[in-house]
Design a protein around this motif. Sequence first.
Motif, PDB file in Angstrom:
ATOM      1  N   ASN A  42       0.791  -1.224   0.000  1.00 52.83           N
ATOM      2  CA  ASN A  42       0.000   0.000   0.000  1.00 52.83           C
ATOM      3  C   ASN A  42       0.828   1.281   0.000  1.00 52.83           C
ATOM      4  O   ASN A  42       0.417   2.260  -0.635  1.00 52.83           O
ATOM      5  CB  ASN A  42      -0.971   0.006   1.179  1.00 52.83           C
ATOM      6  CG  ASN A  42      -2.015   1.098   1.055  1.00 52.83           C
ATOM      7  OD1 ASN A  42      -2.742   1.170   0.070  1.00 52.83           O
ATOM      8  ND2 ASN A  42      -2.072   1.970   2.057  1.00 52.83           N
ATOM      9  N   PRO A  43       1.982   1.342   0.690  1.00 52.89           N
ATOM     10  CA  PRO A  43       2.724   2.613   0.687  1.00 52.89           C
ATOM     11  C   PRO A  43       3.080   3.106  -0.711  1.00 52.89           C
ATOM     12  O   PRO A  43       3.187   4.315  -0.927  1.00 52.89           O
ATOM     13  CB  PRO A  43       3.983   2.272   1.500  1.00 52.89           C
ATOM     14  CG  PRO A  43       3.538   1.201   2.443  1.00 52.89           C
ATOM     15  CD  PRO A  43       2.581   0.365   1.625  1.00 52.89           C
ATOM     16  N   ASN A  46      -0.932   4.133  -2.197  1.00 48.15           N
ATOM     17  CA  ASN A  46      -1.890   4.915  -1.410  1.00 48.15           C
ATOM     18  C   ASN A  46      -3.331   4.567  -1.786  1.00 48.15           C
ATOM     19  O   ASN A  46      -4.174   5.433  -1.977  1.00 48.15           O
ATOM     20  CB  ASN A  46      -1.647   6.419  -1.597  1.00 48.15           C
ATOM     21  CG  ASN A  46      -2.403   7.275  -0.593  1.00 48.15           C
ATOM     22  OD1 ASN A  46      -2.598   6.878   0.561  1.00 48.15           O
ATOM     23  ND2 ASN A  46      -2.820   8.452  -1.017  1.00 48.15           N
ATOM     24  N   VAL A  49      -6.467   4.354   2.657  1.00 51.87           N
ATOM     25  CA  VAL A  49      -6.058   5.546   3.401  1.00 51.87           C
ATOM     26  C   VAL A  49      -6.178   5.354   4.901  1.00 51.87           C
ATOM     27  O   VAL A  49      -5.620   6.126   5.674  1.00 51.87           O
ATOM     28  CB  VAL A  49      -6.856   6.784   2.951  1.00 51.87           C
ATOM     29  CG1 VAL A  49      -6.474   7.154   1.531  1.00 51.87           C
ATOM     30  CG2 VAL A  49      -8.362   6.548   3.058  1.00 51.87           C
ATOM     31  N   ARG A  50      -6.938   4.358   5.313  1.00 51.04           N
ATOM     32  CA  ARG A  50      -7.009   4.011   6.738  1.00 51.04           C
ATOM     33  C   ARG A  50      -7.014   2.493   6.863  1.00 51.04           C
ATOM     34  O   ARG A  50      -7.925   1.823   6.358  1.00 51.04           O
ATOM     35  CB  ARG A  50      -8.262   4.616   7.390  1.00 51.04           C
ATOM     36  CG  ARG A  50      -8.180   6.129   7.534  1.00 51.04           C
ATOM     37  CD  ARG A  50      -9.354   6.669   8.349  1.00 51.04           C
ATOM     38  NE  ARG A  50     -10.632   6.286   7.796  1.00 51.04           N
ATOM     39  CZ  ARG A  50     -11.194   6.865   6.744  1.00 51.04           C
ATOM     40  NH1 ARG A  50     -10.591   7.857   6.126  1.00 51.04           N
ATOM     41  NH2 ARG A  50     -12.370   6.451   6.298  1.00 51.04           N
ATOM     42  N   SER A 126     -10.778   2.786   1.324  1.00 54.60           N
ATOM     43  CA  SER A 126     -10.018   3.140   0.127  1.00 54.60           C
ATOM     44  C   SER A 126     -10.196   4.611  -0.210  1.00 54.60           C
ATOM     45  O   SER A 126     -11.219   5.230   0.075  1.00 54.60           O
ATOM     46  CB  SER A 126     -10.443   2.272  -1.059  1.00 54.60           C
ATOM     47  OG  SER A 126     -11.806   2.487  -1.374  1.00 54.60           O
ATOM     48  N   ASN A 127      -9.177   5.156  -0.846  1.00 54.82           N
ATOM     49  CA  ASN A 127      -9.155   6.578  -1.171  1.00 54.82           C
ATOM     50  C   ASN A 127     -10.203   6.931  -2.217  1.00 54.82           C
ATOM     51  O   ASN A 127     -10.549   6.119  -3.082  1.00 54.82           O
ATOM     52  CB  ASN A 127      -7.767   6.961  -1.690  1.00 54.82           C
ATOM     53  CG  ASN A 127      -7.439   8.433  -1.490  1.00 54.82           C
ATOM     54  OD1 ASN A 127      -8.133   9.131  -0.746  1.00 54.82           O
ATOM     55  ND2 ASN A 127      -6.374   8.906  -2.118  1.00 54.82           N
ATOM     56  N   THR A 138      -7.652  11.926  -5.812  1.00 53.55           N
ATOM     57  CA  THR A 138      -6.775  12.708  -4.953  1.00 53.55           C
ATOM     58  C   THR A 138      -7.644  13.647  -4.134  1.00 53.55           C
ATOM     59  O   THR A 138      -8.769  13.970  -4.528  1.00 53.55           O
ATOM     60  CB  THR A 138      -5.731  13.494  -5.771  1.00 53.55           C
ATOM     61  OG1 THR A 138      -4.803  14.122  -4.888  1.00 53.55           O
ATOM     62  CG2 THR A 138      -6.394  14.550  -6.647  1.00 53.55           C
ATOM     63  N   TYR A 142      -5.674  13.075   1.929  1.00 51.49           N
ATOM     64  CA  TYR A 142      -4.846  11.878   1.763  1.00 51.49           C
ATOM     65  C   TYR A 142      -3.951  11.885   0.541  1.00 51.49           C
ATOM     66  O   TYR A 142      -3.138  10.972   0.375  1.00 51.49           O
ATOM     67  CB  TYR A 142      -5.753  10.636   1.710  1.00 51.49           C
ATOM     68  CG  TYR A 142      -6.569  10.448   2.951  1.00 51.49           C
ATOM     69  CD1 TYR A 142      -5.970  10.152   4.177  1.00 51.49           C
ATOM     70  CD2 TYR A 142      -7.964  10.581   2.924  1.00 51.49           C
ATOM     71  CE1 TYR A 142      -6.722   9.980   5.320  1.00 51.49           C
ATOM     72  CE2 TYR A 142      -8.723  10.405   4.073  1.00 51.49           C
ATOM     73  CZ  TYR A 142      -8.102  10.109   5.263  1.00 51.49           C
ATOM     74  OH  TYR A 142      -8.845   9.940   6.407  1.00 51.49           O
ATOM     75  N   THR A 145      -3.835   8.688  -5.211  1.00 54.89           N
ATOM     76  CA  THR A 145      -3.636   7.247  -5.382  1.00 54.89           C
ATOM     77  C   THR A 145      -2.993   7.019  -6.737  1.00 54.89           C
ATOM     78  O   THR A 145      -3.348   7.670  -7.715  1.00 54.89           O
ATOM     79  CB  THR A 145      -4.975   6.499  -5.302  1.00 54.89           C
ATOM     80  OG1 THR A 145      -5.519   6.655  -3.992  1.00 54.89           O
ATOM     81  CG2 THR A 145      -4.794   5.021  -5.591  1.00 54.89           C
ATOM     82  N   ARG A 146      -2.066   6.064  -6.779  1.00 54.51           N
ATOM     83  CA  ARG A 146      -1.348   5.770  -8.020  1.00 54.51           C
ATOM     84  C   ARG A 146      -1.783   4.425  -8.585  1.00 54.51           C
ATOM     85  O   ARG A 146      -2.267   3.559  -7.859  1.00 54.51           O
ATOM     86  CB  ARG A 146       0.162   5.780  -7.767  1.00 54.51           C
ATOM     87  CG  ARG A 146       0.668   7.127  -7.258  1.00 54.51           C
ATOM     88  CD  ARG A 146       2.150   7.080  -6.975  1.00 54.51           C
ATOM     89  NE  ARG A 146       2.638   8.329  -6.430  1.00 54.51           N
ATOM     90  CZ  ARG A 146       3.694   9.006  -6.908  1.00 54.51           C
ATOM     91  NH1 ARG A 146       4.345   8.526  -7.958  1.00 54.51           N
ATOM     92  NH2 ARG A 146       4.086  10.121  -6.343  1.00 54.51           N
ATOM     93  N   GLY A 161      -9.024   4.446  -5.373  1.00 51.40           N
ATOM     94  CA  GLY A 161      -8.417   3.684  -4.291  1.00 51.40           C
ATOM     95  C   GLY A 161      -8.891   2.246  -4.288  1.00 51.40           C
ATOM     96  O   GLY A 161      -8.103   1.312  -4.080  1.00 51.40           O
TER      97      GLY A 161
END
Length: 477
Positions: A42-43, A46, A49-50, A126-127, A138, A142, A145-146, A161
């Motif tokens: 996940n790092p 992203n 997010v939690r 999820s983002n 985005t 947070y 996300t990529r 996300g």
Amino acid sequence: MSRLLDSLPELDAASLAVAVARGEVSLAEVAESFIAAVDARNPGINALVRFDGDALRSQLADLEALQRSGRPAPLLGVPFSVKDTIWVQGRKATQGSRLFADFVAPQDALAVQRLRRAGALVLGHSNSSEFACKGVTTNKLYGPTRNPWNLDMTPGGSSGGAAAAVSAGLGPFALCTDGGGSTRRPASHTGVVGFKPSAGLIPHPVGFQEPLFGNGVIGLMSRSVADLGLLLPVLAGGDARDPDAPVGLPGFDAGAALAPVKGLRIALSPRLGLDVPVEPEVAAAIEQVAAVLRDAGATVQERDPAWPPGAGEAAFATLQFAGLAALYGEQWRRNPEQFDVDIGAQIEQGMGLSGAAVAAAHFERAQLYRSMADLFSHCDAVLTPTTPCTAWPFTELGPQTIDGQAVSPRGHAVFTPIINHSFHAAISVPCGLAANGLPMGAQIIVPRFQDGRALALGRAVEEAFGHAFAAPKWPFG
């Protein structure tokens, strides 16, 4: 860890549920395997997010009791992520907005509740773009996300996300939302299956107010079409509290999801009857999907919807902007710095809309519905691209050009919002990789409450193209 434990994040929900049911893997082992996957993967993207490993472990006692009870639990031990716009009791739900940075959900959304009863594990949130109203993922809380397939690219939005999580093996399925394509487009960009059910199939009476006036539904992303066949019987079924999904509407026909596609009439609509550019590789991929369906016995003929003049995203945007203004206009006036600048621009446009403009958007929605009804009098399903292009850099709102033509930041979103307006069901299925190495998706649209037919057609495409596009891209490159 054993080879099986190492491979758990690569499995789809159906395969993981079977492994748990057969005792090949314990619930605790499932939890630890996905905790390790989130910590490692996940790092870089992203997507979640939690996430709290202890919160995941805390669910095991109840699931072990469910396992001992022998009660039906078709999703026992299967982890899933929840979009940050959907409530999970006792946990934050922010909608990607500073306005809700400290909001704690007082109860589960109904879909979350139903999944828990079936034995599923809540993995994390999820983002999402702010208020789920943007085509990239985005926000000011947070960040971006990529895309797991290329970290310089976006997974799309607003459920980016969720898409990145499923693609990267952070849960075999994701609960998200689709108000104008927010499930289907990110699924297409990340090589997973995305499903927008018919409006009314899955109720959503508990949670945030949404600026979509009936266009939004609970969406699903998964690693296989078979997963949808496992999830929809759990999630479908009306609720007296939801005026858009009351008790008494048609339910999910599981038998239709397993039916052969031979004899079905498919309308191939390369541009969905719209004057918009499509990347040649995407167009070629959709032609290949059409060939697959012909080989499966379907009749595929090119036919476009007969839209009213000026059809497109305009009515969708009007309703979204007006809804945002009604919900958050006063907060935006007082402190615009709290908002994503792009969402602020939508609110500002919404503040300037007249009641007549909003009414006109509702009238246009009815016209779009009738146009699709006329098309479905000639066919059983419609085949289009999910998006006219592959993913673009995560720093940009949208691609600058498609097939060499300059487009607006919403040029990537042209084939999905109309389906929300018309309340029909649609699935996005991976159908190939472009020369840039990024996934492409085919969108199959079916009449309202014929959701099982979408799964049957999606399954035929998936069998032809294989599951390779849903495999996690790890390590990311």
